[in-house]
Scaffold this active site. Structure first.
Site, PDB file in Angstrom:
ATOM      1  N   HIS A  75      37.613  72.000  21.980  1.00 14.49           N
ATOM      2  CA  HIS A  75      37.075  73.265  21.473  1.00 14.49           C
ATOM      3  C   HIS A  75      35.672  73.492  22.041  1.00 14.49           C
ATOM      4  CE1 HIS A  75      39.837  73.996  17.761  1.00 14.49           C
ATOM      5  NE2 HIS A  75      40.510  73.681  18.850  1.00 14.49           N
ATOM      6  N   TYR A 204      34.743  79.633  10.295  1.00 16.40           N
ATOM      7  CA  TYR A 204      34.132  79.376   8.986  1.00 16.40           C
ATOM      8  C   TYR A 204      33.676  80.737   8.452  1.00 16.40           C
ATOM      9  CZ  TYR A 204      33.555  74.382  10.278  1.00 16.40           C
ATOM     10  OH  TYR A 204      33.755  73.063  10.650  1.00 16.40           O
ATOM     11  N   PRO A 296      32.660  68.629   3.331  1.00 15.39           N
ATOM     12  CA  PRO A 296      33.373  68.767   4.607  1.00 15.39           C
ATOM     13  C   PRO A 296      32.880  69.886   5.532  1.00 15.39           C
ATOM     14  CG  PRO A 296      34.708  69.579   2.794  1.00 15.39           C
ATOM     15  CD  PRO A 296      33.494  68.973   2.176  1.00 15.39           C
ATOM     16  N   LYS A 300      31.568  66.334   9.302  1.00 14.91           N
ATOM     17  CA  LYS A 300      30.769  65.172   9.715  1.00 14.91           C
ATOM     18  C   LYS A 300      31.269  63.833   9.164  1.00 14.91           C
ATOM     19  CE  LYS A 300      27.935  67.072  12.469  1.00 14.91           C
ATOM     20  NZ  LYS A 300      28.763  67.277  13.661  1.00 14.91           N
ATOM     21  N   TYR A 394      26.384  70.533  15.343  1.00 16.24           N
ATOM     22  CA  TYR A 394      27.849  70.515  15.210  1.00 16.24           C
ATOM     23  C   TYR A 394      28.473  69.571  16.242  1.00 16.24           C
ATOM     24  CZ  TYR A 394      32.430  72.319  13.842  1.00 16.24           C
ATOM     25  OH  TYR A 394      33.708  72.429  13.357  1.00 16.24           O
TER      26      TYR A 394
HETATM   27  C1  PHB Z   1      39.984  70.437   8.944  1.00 11.49           C
HETATM   28  O1  PHB Z   1      40.607  70.838   9.924  1.00 11.49           O
HETATM   29  O2  PHB Z   1      40.543  69.862   8.000  1.00 11.49           O
HETATM   30  C2  PHB Z   1      38.527  70.692   8.874  1.00 11.49           C
HETATM   31  C3  PHB Z   1      37.858  71.183   9.985  1.00 11.49           C
HETATM   32  C4  PHB Z   1      36.507  71.430   9.925  1.00 11.49           C
HETATM   33  C5  PHB Z   1      35.815  71.172   8.763  1.00 11.49           C
HETATM   34  C6  PHB Z   1      36.460  70.660   7.644  1.00 11.49           C
HETATM   35  C7  PHB Z   1      37.826  70.415   7.699  1.00 11.49           C
HETATM   36  O3  PHB Z   1      34.488  71.438   8.702  1.00 11.49           O
END
Ligand code: PHB
Ligand code: APR
Length: 403
Positions: A75, A204, A296, A300, A394
């Site tokens: 990504h 997000y 989450p 991280k 990130y």
């Molecule tokens: C996930 O794909 O489960 C996932 C991805 C990014 C995050 C949290 C969970 O920040």
């Protein structure tokens, strides 16, 4: 009673313990893994799957990256949507070419389990009553029950990779450890479905109705989250109710193209920030979730576990290859410096993307806390400096060298 002997006893077969075991074995350092549950049980846990370069590199160093490199999705960026408007965080451009790899944690565990089994490295699943002894002395050992038989495992060092609820951290006397903990007033309701992801990159979202995240496991398997009240029960959320709410939080364009389907997993996870200091006690080293938990947002958890593993693996390699015993004293301070950065980033991303009470704590009237956060997010997303700040963290801060 069976007596065993190894160089490093590893408690826990999560990603931390299994990756450490594989890396140490590559360096000729003997290790035994003790795990409370069965392998099948470990492989049932679904968690985030965004790997920083550091984690991906460790998988390669451990010789277990074949499937990750073939199937993981690179990504170059992700999007943050604010009230329906999406802004791309171009990771590659903003960080001079760095990217992240999307590869599920279940797959990582599977690869590590297969590699350990293929190398016939000693692993005790369903080991109960694990207890650590004499960790501050010169002859540490671990006792446990396996198939009803008492075992004593003598070792030089113990890696406590047994997650938040494990026994290792509890072995450090309360007066010698400080636990920093913050809980958040919401949880993430997550759905896994065999539907194509709504976008080829993560989105997000902060919206008036709350947080949402569109993520994925592959081109045909999606992972979506929304934040819900901590009092909500997963049974209250039918698939239909989930998809309806998700669509309301996603930017209109994404909502319109979202393909929904039956969930193959649905669960609610609470959010927590937790750090235990120090991360070592005598010959015991805490690694990963045993020492710290992040919310989450920002993905991280696994990546902080990876930096601990990297630090400990390099230290132990020095101990066994160069007889540099003193360098073990460096572990906690090195690990914690990076942990605190990751913890702060995860808390900050959480605060930016959710309606968090603490932002409004001091409001006498009105809603300035929420408005400050919205203003901050708008500013950050509209500025190259702001997007760079997000991107650098990130993709992951660099690992510290062992001094
Ligand atoms: C996930 O794909 O489960 C996932 C991805 C990014 C995050 C949290 C969970 O920040
Ligand atoms: N004895 C032996 N094993 C134990 C004990 C015990 N008393 N207590 C817990 N364990 C095992 C758990 O069953 C689990 O398999 O330790 C393992 C810890 O694994 P994780 O909780 O996954 O922790 P870690 O390996 O540090 O994971 C780091 O991966 O799983 C994610 O959220 C986690 O993202 C984080 C990263």
């Amino acid at each position: 009673m069976k007596t065993l002997r190894t160089q490093v006893a590893i408690i826990g077969a999560g990603p931390s313990g299994m990756l450490l075991g594989q890396l140490l074995a590559k360096q000729g350092i003997a290790n035994v893994v003790l795990e409370r549950v069965s392998a099948t049980h470990v492989l049932k846990r679904i968690r985030a799957g965004i790997l920083e370069t550091g984690m991906a590199t460790l998988m390669r160093e451990a010789g277990v990256s074949e499937r990750m490199d073939a199937e993981g999705l690179v990504h170059d960026g992700f999007a943050i949507a604010h009230n329906g408007h999406a802004t791309r965080i171009d990771l590659k451009e903003l960080t001079h070419g760095r990217t992240v790899l999307c590869y599920g944690q279940v797959e990582i565990s599977r690869d590590l389990f297969e590699a350990r089994a293929a190398a016939a490295l000693p692993t005790y699943f369903e080991a109960t009553d694990v207890a650590l002894h004499e960790v501050t002395g010169n002859s540490p050992h671990v006792t446990f029950l396996h198939n009803g038989e008492a075992h004593t495992l003598h070792c030089d060092y113990i890696a406590g990779c047994d997650g938040f609820h494990g026994v290792s951290r509890q072995t450090i006397p309360l007066r010698l450890r400080t636990e920093h903990e913050r809980v958040y007033p919401f949880g993430w309701l997550g759905i896994l479905s065999d539907t194509p992801p709504v976008s080829h990159e993560l989105i997000y979202c902060r919206s008036q109705r709350g947080f949402a995240l569109a993520s994925m496991r592959s081109h045909s398997r999606s992972r979506y989250y929304i934040d819900v009240a901590l009092t909500d029960k997963v049974e209250q959320w039918s698939d239909d109710a989930f998809w309806t709410e998700l669509k309301k939080r996603l930017p209109a364009e994404a909502a319109a193209s979202l393909i929904t389907g039956a969930s193959i997993e649905k669960s609610i996870a609470p959010l927590r920030s937790f750090i235990c200091e120090p991360m070592q006690y005598g010959r015991l080293f805490l690694v990963g979730d045993a020492a710290h938990i992040v919310p989450p947002t920002g993905a991280k958890g696994l990546n902080l576990a990876a930096s601990d593993v990297s630090t400990l693996y390099r230290i132990l390699t020095r101990v066994y290859h160069d007889k540099d015993y003193a360098c073990t004293a460096l572990y906690s301070a090195i690990a914690l410096r990076r942990v605190w950065h990751g913890e702060r980033f995860s808390w900050w991303m959480t605060k930016l993307l959710h309606n968090l009470d603490e932002n409004s704590m001091h409001d006498h009237s009105g809603d300035s806390g929420r408005r400050f956060t919205e203003s901050e997010l708008t500013y950050l997303l509209g500025s190259v400096a702001g997007r760079t700040l997000i991107a650098e963290q990130y993709v992951g801060l660099p690992y510290e060298e062992i001094g």
